[in-house]
Design a protein around this motif. Structure first.
Motif, mmCIF file in Angstrom:
data_model
loop_
_atom_site.group_PDB
_atom_site.id
_atom_site.type_symbol
_atom_site.label_atom_id
_atom_site.label_comp_id
_atom_site.label_asym_id
_atom_site.label_seq_id
_atom_site.Cartn_x
_atom_site.Cartn_y
_atom_site.Cartn_z
ATOM 1 N N PRO A 1 50.674 -75.962 11.350
ATOM 2 C CA PRO A 1 50.996 -74.284 12.399
ATOM 3 C C PRO A 1 52.288 -74.958 12.065
ATOM 4 O O PRO A 1 53.027 -76.306 12.985
ATOM 5 C CB PRO A 1 50.280 -74.856 13.395
ATOM 6 N N VAL A 2 54.055 -74.114 11.982
ATOM 7 C CA VAL A 2 55.127 -74.348 12.124
ATOM 8 C C VAL A 2 55.135 -74.517 13.298
ATOM 9 O O VAL A 2 56.003 -75.298 13.397
ATOM 10 C CB VAL A 2 55.887 -73.143 11.376
ATOM 11 N N GLU A 3 55.091 -74.339 14.541
ATOM 12 C CA GLU A 3 55.372 -74.810 15.281
ATOM 13 C C GLU A 3 55.725 -75.796 15.944
ATOM 14 O O GLU A 3 55.697 -76.848 16.732
ATOM 15 C CB GLU A 3 54.734 -72.895 16.544
ATOM 16 N N LEU A 4 54.306 -76.905 15.125
ATOM 17 C CA LEU A 4 54.865 -78.417 15.582
ATOM 18 C C LEU A 4 55.535 -79.001 14.798
ATOM 19 O O LEU A 4 55.642 -80.580 15.218
ATOM 20 C CB LEU A 4 53.264 -78.800 14.890
ATOM 21 N N LEU A 5 55.929 -78.850 13.716
ATOM 22 C CA LEU A 5 57.343 -78.892 12.899
ATOM 23 C C LEU A 5 58.277 -78.734 14.602
ATOM 24 O O LEU A 5 59.602 -78.104 13.864
ATOM 25 C CB LEU A 5 57.514 -78.123 12.516
ATOM 26 N N THR A 6 58.744 -79.994 15.367
ATOM 27 C CA THR A 6 59.426 -79.013 16.405
ATOM 28 C C THR A 6 60.419 -80.532 15.839
ATOM 29 O O THR A 6 60.569 -81.359 15.217
ATOM 30 C CB THR A 6 59.558 -80.174 17.655
ATOM 31 N N ALA B 1 42.234 -80.575 20.604
ATOM 32 C CA ALA B 1 42.509 -79.306 20.666
ATOM 33 C C ALA B 1 43.647 -78.823 18.975
ATOM 34 O O ALA B 1 43.668 -77.862 18.876
ATOM 35 C CB ALA B 1 43.982 -79.671 21.752
ATOM 36 N N ALA B 2 44.006 -79.576 18.458
ATOM 37 C CA ALA B 2 44.577 -80.221 17.195
ATOM 38 C C ALA B 2 43.909 -78.561 15.905
ATOM 39 O O ALA B 2 44.660 -78.054 15.662
ATOM 40 C CB ALA B 2 45.232 -80.978 16.405
#
Lengths: 205, 205
Positions: free
Chosen positions: A149-154, B202-203
């Motif tokens: 998921p892109v949103e995990l690439l913080t 959860a991931a």
DNA sequence: GGATTTAGATACATGAATGTAGCTAATCGC
DNA sequence: GCGATTAGCTACATTCATGTATCTAAATCC
């Protein structure tokens, strides 16, 4: 007696390269704080006057040398191998960190006088994409292709690998082995993007 | 005319404390490389001779000052609040890193001459439990109580928080906010011990 | 109160780096 | 080739840190 001088006289680019090399060697040996025009000149085998013609103090010479360094190799994600590409990216970082330029950067960053002398622009040019973009390039590539998921690439996640490698370098002073790098990837980076060692959701079992 | 000297004469402990304070201020201002007996003496308002009676060079003074620093507060895991305790541990670390002693350590670690002068033993005494044991204490506590699998508490995992905070301090030069610390805990540390933001597994969803 | 310890105040010779100046001669552009 | 540029060499006054030595006097011990 036409050759009472041992070496042909250096000029322009060639001379400047010699001085850049000299200052990078010097800073590794004595630290950014103890850099002197005298020391640099001696190591480059050139009179101090030559240095003063171009720079006003030792830190200027050092920053100029770093500014003209060839950029580091960029990690190039290839086959569909996220884990392998991450390890390779970290290996590139280690390589750079142990180079004369990398060591120089390390001493500069904790020398108050050096830091004060750096403009934002110079900082950007010298340090951008060096201490911080090794794994990010790789992660971005695989996020774009939907591997996680892109949103995990913080920002935090993009820093994990570099941060751990840096800490190891500071703590032990030696280069992390490939096993160390694998451990960092498996135990810190992959879990953060939802890919535990045994695949997604493995941590639950 | 009994008081032609402005201040009562300092002696023993009191004088030494003044010198320790002076060297810590000095190193933050000029860097470990540019420390001099002269500069320290001036700042402590004492003759150089007094310094030479006890130490042989500026780095010795600095190391001695660090050696006598009061140890940092240790993180004390309390209620059943892993996340909160981790954030508090990192906040302690930031506090220490920004103190005079913390800044001094940072400059020492990248000064070749300083590093060379440190024995293993001194290194141990000065740096142990400072740059590396803030989150580990907390994690160990909760692992022992079965909140997550002990085998996930590897050396790499124990370093994640400290490494990311260090990197932020170096990159931005400013203290990470509480939101920054939360992000580090939620996005890097907790996933690494199998506790994603939404709980275990959860991931996958 | 007298002896001891030790900080404070000089002073000084030494060495290193600084910044500038003036001259010589090698290299480059035309 | 000739002129302009620019290393290389030497010298010098200045400043700063070093390490030592000497003397005075304040604080402390007994």
């Amino acid at each position: 007696m036409s050759d009472h001088s041992a070496r042909a006289r250096r000029r322009g680019e060639e001379l400047i390269r010699a001085i850049h090399d000299a200052v990078l060697e010097e800073v590794v040996e004595v630290g950014a704080g103890r850099l002197t025009m005298d020391g640099i000149a001696r190591r480059a085998a050139t009179p101090r006057t030559t240095l003063y013609r171009r720079w006003s103090d030792p830190i200027e010479v050092l920053l100029d040398a770093l500014y003209h360094q060839h950029p580091v190799e960029e990690p190039t994600p290839g086959a569909d191998d996220l884990r392998g590409d991450l390890i390779r990216a970290l290996r590139l970082m280690v390589e750079w960190a142990l180079s004369p330029a990398g060591r120089a950067v390390a001493t500069i960053l904790t020398d108050p006088k050096s830091v004060a002398l750096m403009s934002e622009a110079l900082f950007e040019r010298v340090f951008a994409n060096r201490g911080g973009t090794f794994t990010r390039t790789v992660l971005q590539h695989y996020a774009d292709r939907g591997r996680f998921p892109v949103e995990l690439l913080t920002p935090v996640v993009a820093d994990i690998g570099e941060a751990l490698v840096t800490k190891r370098l500071i703590d032990t002073g030696t280069a992390p082995s490939d096993e160390d790098l694998s451990a960092i990837v498996d135990q810190a980076i992959l879990p953060a993007i939802g890919l535990g060692p045994g695949g997604p959701g493995a941590a639950r079992a």
